[in-house]
Structures are given as structure tokens and as C-alpha cells.
Design a protein around this motif. Structure first.
Motif, PDB file in Angstrom:
ATOM      1  N   GLY A 102     -42.822   9.078 103.154  1.00  0.00           N
ATOM      2  CA  GLY A 102     -42.247   8.745 101.859  1.00  0.00           C
ATOM      3  C   GLY A 102     -42.975   9.425 100.720  1.00  0.00           C
ATOM      4  O   GLY A 102     -44.181   9.647 100.767  1.00  0.00           O
ATOM      5  N   GLY A 103     -42.242   9.750  99.697  1.00  0.00           N
ATOM      6  CA  GLY A 103     -42.827  10.454  98.561  1.00  0.00           C
ATOM      7  C   GLY A 103     -42.314  11.874  98.451  1.00  0.00           C
ATOM      8  O   GLY A 103     -42.372  12.482  97.389  1.00  0.00           O
ATOM      9  N   ILE A 104     -41.827  12.414  99.585  1.00  0.00           N
ATOM     10  CA  ILE A 104     -41.222  13.744  99.573  1.00  0.00           C
ATOM     11  C   ILE A 104     -39.721  13.565  99.355  1.00  0.00           C
ATOM     12  O   ILE A 104     -39.032  12.948 100.166  1.00  0.00           O
ATOM     13  N   VAL A 105     -39.219  14.051  98.241  1.00  0.00           N
ATOM     14  CA  VAL A 105     -37.788  13.931  97.974  1.00  0.00           C
ATOM     15  C   VAL A 105     -37.033  14.854  98.925  1.00  0.00           C
ATOM     16  O   VAL A 105     -37.350  16.043  99.041  1.00  0.00           O
ATOM     17  N   VAL A 106     -36.060  14.308  99.627  1.00  0.00           N
ATOM     18  CA  VAL A 106     -35.319  15.087 100.619  1.00  0.00           C
ATOM     19  C   VAL A 106     -33.868  14.613 100.654  1.00  0.00           C
ATOM     20  O   VAL A 106     -33.568  13.438 100.448  1.00  0.00           O
ATOM     21  N   TYR A 107     -32.952  15.550 100.898  1.00  0.00           N
ATOM     22  CA  TYR A 107     -31.548  15.227 101.112  1.00  0.00           C
ATOM     23  C   TYR A 107     -31.297  15.166 102.619  1.00  0.00           C
ATOM     24  O   TYR A 107     -31.552  16.142 103.336  1.00  0.00           O
ATOM     25  N   LEU A 108     -30.815  14.015 103.089  1.00  0.00           N
ATOM     26  CA  LEU A 108     -30.454  13.861 104.496  1.00  0.00           C
ATOM     27  C   LEU A 108     -28.933  13.849 104.581  1.00  0.00           C
ATOM     28  O   LEU A 108     -28.283  12.907 104.129  1.00  0.00           O
ATOM     29  N   VAL A 109     -28.377  14.909 105.152  1.00  0.00           N
ATOM     30  CA  VAL A 109     -26.925  15.031 105.294  1.00  0.00           C
ATOM     31  C   VAL A 109     -26.561  14.667 106.732  1.00  0.00           C
ATOM     32  O   VAL A 109     -27.052  15.301 107.666  1.00  0.00           O
ATOM     33  N   VAL A 110     -25.728  13.659 106.906  1.00  0.00           N
ATOM     34  CA  VAL A 110     -25.315  13.239 108.251  1.00  0.00           C
ATOM     35  C   VAL A 110     -23.842  13.564 108.428  1.00  0.00           C
ATOM     36  O   VAL A 110     -22.969  12.941 107.806  1.00  0.00           O
ATOM     37  N   ASP A 111     -23.588  14.557 109.256  1.00  0.00           N
ATOM     38  CA  ASP A 111     -22.220  14.995 109.509  1.00  0.00           C
ATOM     39  C   ASP A 111     -21.512  13.992 110.417  1.00  0.00           C
ATOM     40  O   ASP A 111     -22.111  13.449 111.348  1.00  0.00           O
ATOM     41  N   GLU A 112     -20.232  13.742 110.139  1.00  0.00           N
ATOM     42  CA  GLU A 112     -19.404  12.808 110.914  1.00  0.00           C
ATOM     43  C   GLU A 112     -20.098  11.448 111.054  1.00  0.00           C
ATOM     44  O   GLU A 112     -20.248  10.896 112.152  1.00  0.00           O
ATOM     45  N   ILE A 113     -20.492  10.899 109.925  1.00  0.00           N
ATOM     46  CA  ILE A 113     -21.281   9.669 109.922  1.00  0.00           C
ATOM     47  C   ILE A 113     -20.522   8.490 110.516  1.00  0.00           C
ATOM     48  O   ILE A 113     -21.136   7.522 110.997  1.00  0.00           O
ATOM     49  N   HIS A 114     -19.193   8.552 110.527  1.00  0.00           N
ATOM     50  CA  HIS A 114     -18.417   7.436 111.093  1.00  0.00           C
ATOM     51  C   HIS A 114     -18.698   7.238 112.580  1.00  0.00           C
ATOM     52  O   HIS A 114     -18.482   6.152 113.118  1.00  0.00           O
ATOM     53  N   LEU A 115     -19.189   8.282 113.255  1.00  0.00           N
ATOM     54  CA  LEU A 115     -19.473   8.176 114.693  1.00  0.00           C
ATOM     55  C   LEU A 115     -20.652   7.259 114.988  1.00  0.00           C
ATOM     56  O   LEU A 115     -20.842   6.842 116.137  1.00  0.00           O
ATOM     57  N   TYR A 116     -21.444   6.952 113.967  1.00  0.00           N
ATOM     58  CA  TYR A 116     -22.657   6.162 114.188  1.00  0.00           C
ATOM     59  C   TYR A 116     -22.506   4.711 113.752  1.00  0.00           C
ATOM     60  O   TYR A 116     -23.458   3.937 113.861  1.00  0.00           O
ATOM     61  N   SER A 117     -21.328   4.327 113.286  1.00  0.00           N
ATOM     62  CA  SER A 117     -21.179   2.995 112.701  1.00  0.00           C
ATOM     63  C   SER A 117     -21.189   1.878 113.741  1.00  0.00           C
ATOM     64  O   SER A 117     -21.452   0.721 113.406  1.00  0.00           O
ATOM     65  N   LYS A 118     -20.931   2.183 114.990  1.00  0.00           N
ATOM     66  CA  LYS A 118     -20.883   1.155 116.027  1.00  0.00           C
ATOM     67  C   LYS A 118     -22.119   1.181 116.924  1.00  0.00           C
ATOM     68  O   LYS A 118     -22.147   0.552 117.977  1.00  0.00           O
ATOM     69  N   ARG A 119     -23.160   1.863 116.501  1.00  0.00           N
ATOM     70  CA  ARG A 119     -24.348   2.003 117.345  1.00  0.00           C
ATOM     71  C   ARG A 119     -25.575   1.415 116.653  1.00  0.00           C
ATOM     72  O   ARG A 119     -25.550   1.101 115.464  1.00  0.00           O
ATOM     73  N   ALA A 147     -11.713   6.359 106.400  1.00  0.00           N
ATOM     74  CA  ALA A 147     -11.333   4.988 106.742  1.00  0.00           C
ATOM     75  C   ALA A 147     -12.225   4.405 107.830  1.00  0.00           C
ATOM     76  O   ALA A 147     -12.294   3.186 107.996  1.00  0.00           O
ATOM     77  N   ASN A 148     -12.912   5.271 108.577  1.00  0.00           N
ATOM     78  CA  ASN A 148     -13.783   4.800 109.655  1.00  0.00           C
ATOM     79  C   ASN A 148     -15.238   4.666 109.226  1.00  0.00           C
ATOM     80  O   ASN A 148     -16.079   4.265 110.032  1.00  0.00           O
ATOM     81  N   ILE A 149     -15.558   5.019 107.976  1.00  0.00           N
ATOM     82  CA  ILE A 149     -16.922   4.840 107.491  1.00  0.00           C
ATOM     83  C   ILE A 149     -17.140   3.355 107.212  1.00  0.00           C
ATOM     84  O   ILE A 149     -16.287   2.697 106.617  1.00  0.00           O
ATOM     85  N   ASP A 150     -18.282   2.857 107.629  1.00  0.00           N
ATOM     86  CA  ASP A 150     -18.570   1.439 107.433  1.00  0.00           C
ATOM     87  C   ASP A 150     -18.509   1.063 105.960  1.00  0.00           C
ATOM     88  O   ASP A 150     -18.979   1.794 105.091  1.00  0.00           O
ATOM     89  N   ASN A 151     -17.933  -0.085 105.681  1.00  0.00           N
ATOM     90  CA  ASN A 151     -17.764  -0.565 104.312  1.00  0.00           C
ATOM     91  C   ASN A 151     -19.091  -0.657 103.565  1.00  0.00           C
ATOM     92  O   ASN A 151     -19.195  -0.285 102.389  1.00  0.00           O
ATOM     93  N   ASN A 152     -20.137  -1.152 104.219  1.00  0.00           N
ATOM     94  CA  ASN A 152     -21.434  -1.299 103.554  1.00  0.00           C
ATOM     95  C   ASN A 152     -22.026   0.050 103.163  1.00  0.00           C
ATOM     96  O   ASN A 152     -22.642   0.182 102.102  1.00  0.00           O
ATOM     97  N   LEU A 153     -21.830   1.060 104.007  1.00  0.00           N
ATOM     98  CA  LEU A 153     -22.305   2.398 103.663  1.00  0.00           C
ATOM     99  C   LEU A 153     -21.513   2.957 102.486  1.00  0.00           C
ATOM    100  O   LEU A 153     -22.082   3.560 101.571  1.00  0.00           O
ATOM    101  N   MET A 154     -20.210   2.767 102.514  1.00  0.00           N
ATOM    102  CA  MET A 154     -19.363   3.275 101.431  1.00  0.00           C
ATOM    103  C   MET A 154     -19.784   2.697 100.080  1.00  0.00           C
ATOM    104  O   MET A 154     -19.852   3.406  99.073  1.00  0.00           O
ATOM    105  N   THR A 155     -20.084   1.403 100.062  1.00  0.00           N
ATOM    106  CA  THR A 155     -20.395   0.759  98.784  1.00  0.00           C
ATOM    107  C   THR A 155     -21.776   1.120  98.258  1.00  0.00           C
ATOM    108  O   THR A 155     -22.081   0.829  97.100  1.00  0.00           O
ATOM    109  N   GLN A 156     -22.595   1.774  99.070  1.00  0.00           N
ATOM    110  CA  GLN A 156     -23.913   2.222  98.596  1.00  0.00           C
ATOM    111  C   GLN A 156     -23.839   3.621  97.975  1.00  0.00           C
ATOM    112  O   GLN A 156     -24.804   4.077  97.381  1.00  0.00           O
ATOM    113  N   CYS A 157     -22.707   4.296  98.133  1.00  0.00           N
ATOM    114  CA  CYS A 157     -22.548   5.643  97.574  1.00  0.00           C
ATOM    115  C   CYS A 157     -22.078   5.551  96.123  1.00  0.00           C
ATOM    116  O   CYS A 157     -21.204   4.755  95.799  1.00  0.00           O
ATOM    117  N   GLU A 158     -22.674   6.373  95.278  1.00  0.00           N
ATOM    118  CA  GLU A 158     -22.331   6.379  93.861  1.00  0.00           C
ATOM    119  C   GLU A 158     -21.493   7.589  93.465  1.00  0.00           C
ATOM    120  O   GLU A 158     -20.939   7.636  92.376  1.00  0.00           O
TER     121      GLU A 158
END
Length: 208
Positions: A102-119, A147-158
Motif C-alpha cells: 500500500g502507498g503505491i498508486v496503481v490502476y488494477l484493470v480486471v478484464d471480464e470482471i463478471h466472470l469472478y462474481s460467483k467465486r 448486466a452480469n456485473i455484481d450490483n455491489n461492485l457497480m455501485t462502488q464505481c463513480e
């Protein structure tokens, strides 16, 4: 003709959506080339269109190598296993690494993030979404199926960056998306254009 503009992801969590071939991956990684901070693109689909300026890494690289690349502000094209269980484990390990450093500013891009919502990895992604910014982690969630992105993840995006996609009216409207205006924006923008929505205003169309 849409105005040319690199995507400005700022200091918030963002969501990039668009169908295959809409330009979402190309537009995202090309825009992030311009930022000074390091980027880790978790390449779920093993997309081969990532610019050569991104350093290829995988689970075969040590954390020391990864840390050096991050400290130097490199852009990383992380190629995970094709096995779903192992791929989720690698993403979880990457997230642990980012929190531990922590302390290093970094962009984490997760491609096809909907695939991880059930794991199990979902809970680590939620940790990034809810507390990651205090550790310098900015999540960019990418998907061709919003539509397959988890609702909680969606609401954290600005910020939402929207390339051509099927406008699932009821789904997007419940988040306040101006669907009718988006339809008009896509018509004006044409192929590979995108719109930006900050939960208040719709901007665009632009082209990277």
C-alpha cells in the motif's frame, strides 16, 4: 466526427463496458499508457492487442519482479492461467500483493470482471472496491456483459465508460443511466466511439 480524447480515469473506481470489438480494451489500455502511475491489466481473455509498451508477466514471475515493475511505474500485461480456479487464485494473490505494498498508486484493470462474481475472489474484489483507494488501488472493471456485473461492485464505481453495447434498459436505468441519450450518442459517434457517465451527466461521444 467525435472529438478525440483519451479516457481520463482520474482517482476513482471506474467501469468500462462494451461488446467484443467495440474498442473498450484498446481504448482503455491505450489511454492508460499516458498515465504516470503503474498499471496491471489482468488479461482474462489473453487479448493479444495490448500495446508492446506493456510488460508481459504471469505467475511465473516472482513478486520481487512484479514489485520492481510497479515501483518503476511500468504498465503490466498480466497473463493468467486459462484454468478458471487457478486464474481466480492468481487474481487473489495480485490483490494481496497490492494491499501489502500500500502507498503505491496503481490502476488494477480486471478484464471480464463478471466472470469472478460467483467465486471466492469476489470478496477480494469487493475489498478493493470498498477500501482499495485508501491503499492507492484504483479498480477499473471491464465487461462485455454489464448486466452480469455484481450490483455491489457497480455501485462502488463513480465513472462509467461506455462503448457500443446492448442497452439493457431496465438494468441500466436502475443505476440512473440516461439510456435514450446513450442511444443517440452511439448513433452520432459511430464505430469505436465511447460515452462517459459520472452518475450525473453524460458526456461524448468521444473517440480515443
Amino acid at each position: 466526427m467525435p472529438k478525440r480524447k483519451a479516457i481520463d480515469f482520474g482517482n476513482c473506481h471506474a467501469c468500462v463496458v462494451g461488446v467484443t470489438g467495440s474498442g473498450k480494451t484498446w481504448g482503455t489500455v491505450r489511454s492508460l499508457v499516458k498515465v504516470k502511475e503503474p498499471v496491471i491489466f489482468f488479461n482474462t481473455k489473453h487479448d493479444e492487442s495490448i500495446p508492446a509498451s506493456y510488460v508481459k508477466m504471469s505467475a511465473e514471475n516472482s513478486y520481487i519482479q512484479l514489485k520492481r515493475a510497479v515501483i518503476r511505474g511500468r504498465k503490466i500485461n498480466y497473463i493468467p492461467s486459462r484454468d478458471e480456479t487457478q486464474r481466480s487464485r492468481e487474481l487473489k494473490n495480485l490483490i494481496h500483493f497490492l494491499f501489502d505494498n500500500g502507498g503505491i498508486v496503481v490502476y488494477l484493470v480486471v478484464d471480464e470482471i463478471h466472470l469472478y462474481s460467483k467465486r471466492d475472489i469476489y470478496y477480494k474484489l469487493m475489498e478493493v472496491a470498498t477500501t482499495g483507494r485508501s491503499y492507492g488501488i484504483h479498480l477499473i472493471a471491464m465487461s462485455q456483459r454489464p448486466a452480469n456485473i455484481d450490483n455491489n461492485l457497480m455501485t462502488q464505481c463513480e465513472k462509467f465508460v461506455i462503448f457500443k453495447c446492448s442497452l439493457e434498459n431496465q438494468y441500466l436505468k436502475r443505476y440512473g443511466f440516461p439510456v435514450e441519450d446513450m442511444e443517440q450518442g452511439f448513433k452520432k459517434g459511430g464505430k469505436y466511439s465511447y460515452l462517459e457517465f459520472d452518475l450525473t451527466e453524460l458526456y461524448g461521444p468521444f473517440i480515443v
